[in-house]
Design a protein around this motif. Sequence first.
Motif, PDB file in Angstrom:
ATOM      1  N   THR A 117      11.063  30.527  24.532  1.00 40.03           N
ATOM      2  CA  THR A 117       9.698  30.987  24.298  1.00 40.03           C
ATOM      3  C   THR A 117       9.067  30.024  23.299  1.00 40.03           C
ATOM      4  OG1 THR A 117      10.257  32.403  22.417  1.00 40.03           O
ATOM      5  CG2 THR A 117      10.419  33.403  24.608  1.00 40.03           C
ATOM      6  N   ALA A 118       7.754  29.977  23.299  1.00 43.02           N
ATOM      7  CA  ALA A 118       7.056  29.063  22.380  1.00 43.02           C
ATOM      8  C   ALA A 118       7.260  29.460  20.923  1.00 43.02           C
ATOM      9  CB  ALA A 118       5.570  29.031  22.720  1.00 43.02           C
ATOM     10  N   CYS A 119       7.691  30.688  20.698  1.00 48.99           N
ATOM     11  CA  CYS A 119       7.900  31.196  19.334  1.00 48.99           C
ATOM     12  C   CYS A 119       9.241  30.775  18.748  1.00 48.99           C
ATOM     13  CB  CYS A 119       7.820  32.718  19.327  1.00 48.99           C
ATOM     14  SG  CYS A 119       6.275  33.373  19.933  1.00 48.99           S
ATOM     15  N   THR A 120      10.083  30.117  19.544  1.00 44.09           N
ATOM     16  CA  THR A 120      11.419  29.768  19.059  1.00 44.09           C
ATOM     17  C   THR A 120      11.667  28.264  19.144  1.00 44.09           C
ATOM     18  OG1 THR A 120      12.457  30.100  21.228  1.00 44.09           O
ATOM     19  CG2 THR A 120      12.391  32.004  19.746  1.00 44.09           C
ATOM     20  N   ALA A 121      12.588  27.803  18.320  1.00 44.19           N
ATOM     21  CA  ALA A 121      13.091  26.428  18.357  1.00 44.19           C
ATOM     22  C   ALA A 121      14.601  26.520  18.598  1.00 44.19           C
ATOM     23  CB  ALA A 121      12.813  25.721  17.034  1.00 44.19           C
ATOM     24  N   LEU A 122      15.179  25.470  19.153  1.00 46.61           N
ATOM     25  CA  LEU A 122      16.615  25.457  19.426  1.00 46.61           C
ATOM     26  C   LEU A 122      17.348  24.609  18.394  1.00 46.61           C
ATOM     27  CD1 LEU A 122      16.620  25.001  23.307  1.00 46.61           C
ATOM     28  CD2 LEU A 122      16.900  27.110  21.990  1.00 46.61           C
ATOM     29  N   TYR A 123      18.442  25.163  17.895  1.00 41.34           N
ATOM     30  CA  TYR A 123      19.288  24.479  16.922  1.00 41.34           C
ATOM     31  C   TYR A 123      20.734  24.534  17.376  1.00 41.34           C
ATOM     32  CZ  TYR A 123      15.644  24.104  13.374  1.00 41.34           C
ATOM     33  OH  TYR A 123      14.524  23.756  12.681  1.00 41.34           O
ATOM     34  N   ARG A 124      21.556  23.697  16.743  1.00 40.80           N
ATOM     35  CA  ARG A 124      23.002  23.706  16.948  1.00 40.80           C
ATOM     36  C   ARG A 124      23.639  23.670  15.575  1.00 40.80           C
ATOM     37  NH1 ARG A 124      26.597  19.796  16.724  1.00 40.80           N
ATOM     38  NH2 ARG A 124      24.999  18.199  16.735  1.00 40.80           N
ATOM     39  N   CYS A 125      24.642  24.508  15.400  1.00 43.65           N
ATOM     40  CA  CYS A 125      25.373  24.518  14.145  1.00 43.65           C
ATOM     41  C   CYS A 125      26.370  23.363  14.144  1.00 43.65           C
ATOM     42  CB  CYS A 125      26.098  25.851  13.971  1.00 43.65           C
ATOM     43  SG  CYS A 125      27.066  25.928  12.450  1.00 43.65           S
TER      44      CYS A 125
END
Length: 174
Positions: free
Chosen positions: A153-161
Amino acid sequence: MVSARATGTRGRLDLARALAAEVVDPEMPMLTLEDLGVLREVAADGDRIVVTITPTYSGCPAMASMRDDLVHRLRDHGFADVQVVVSLHPAWSSDWITPRGRRALEDHGLSAPGAAPDHDGPTPLTLSPIRRALRCPRCGSDAVALTSEFGPTACTALYRCVSCLEPFQHVKEI
């Protein structure tokens, strides 16, 4: 099941508010509209129930689903005349997510937003990734790397630990 007909005027409005508060966000169903902070007001105008919601951003594609879900929920409980009003002012802020909503995000593996940026005057447009101080919702490490500024969704960003190597979504500060 309690219906709108079984209560007095104040009780009817309280019931409508409670029912509206239970409707879930179609994009993040672990959150109710109340927990997300988009449910602004439930009021009575004669026999009509008027529900005011504020989108997380003005182009949010989930607004039609939110509106329909609110209307269905209230009508299913005896409220025949329901109107949903979309209010853009004041603009929604991620600071409006309730503590319960923040816990629900984290319980479902999403990183909850930090404090929204405070802007005096125009909001600057930056095209580079935004640096955020956040922790992995799975292991708690602050060693995280941005994968994409845009998630499902446009409200989220993707990260990786970097520590546990798990990917996760972060709800953006708005």
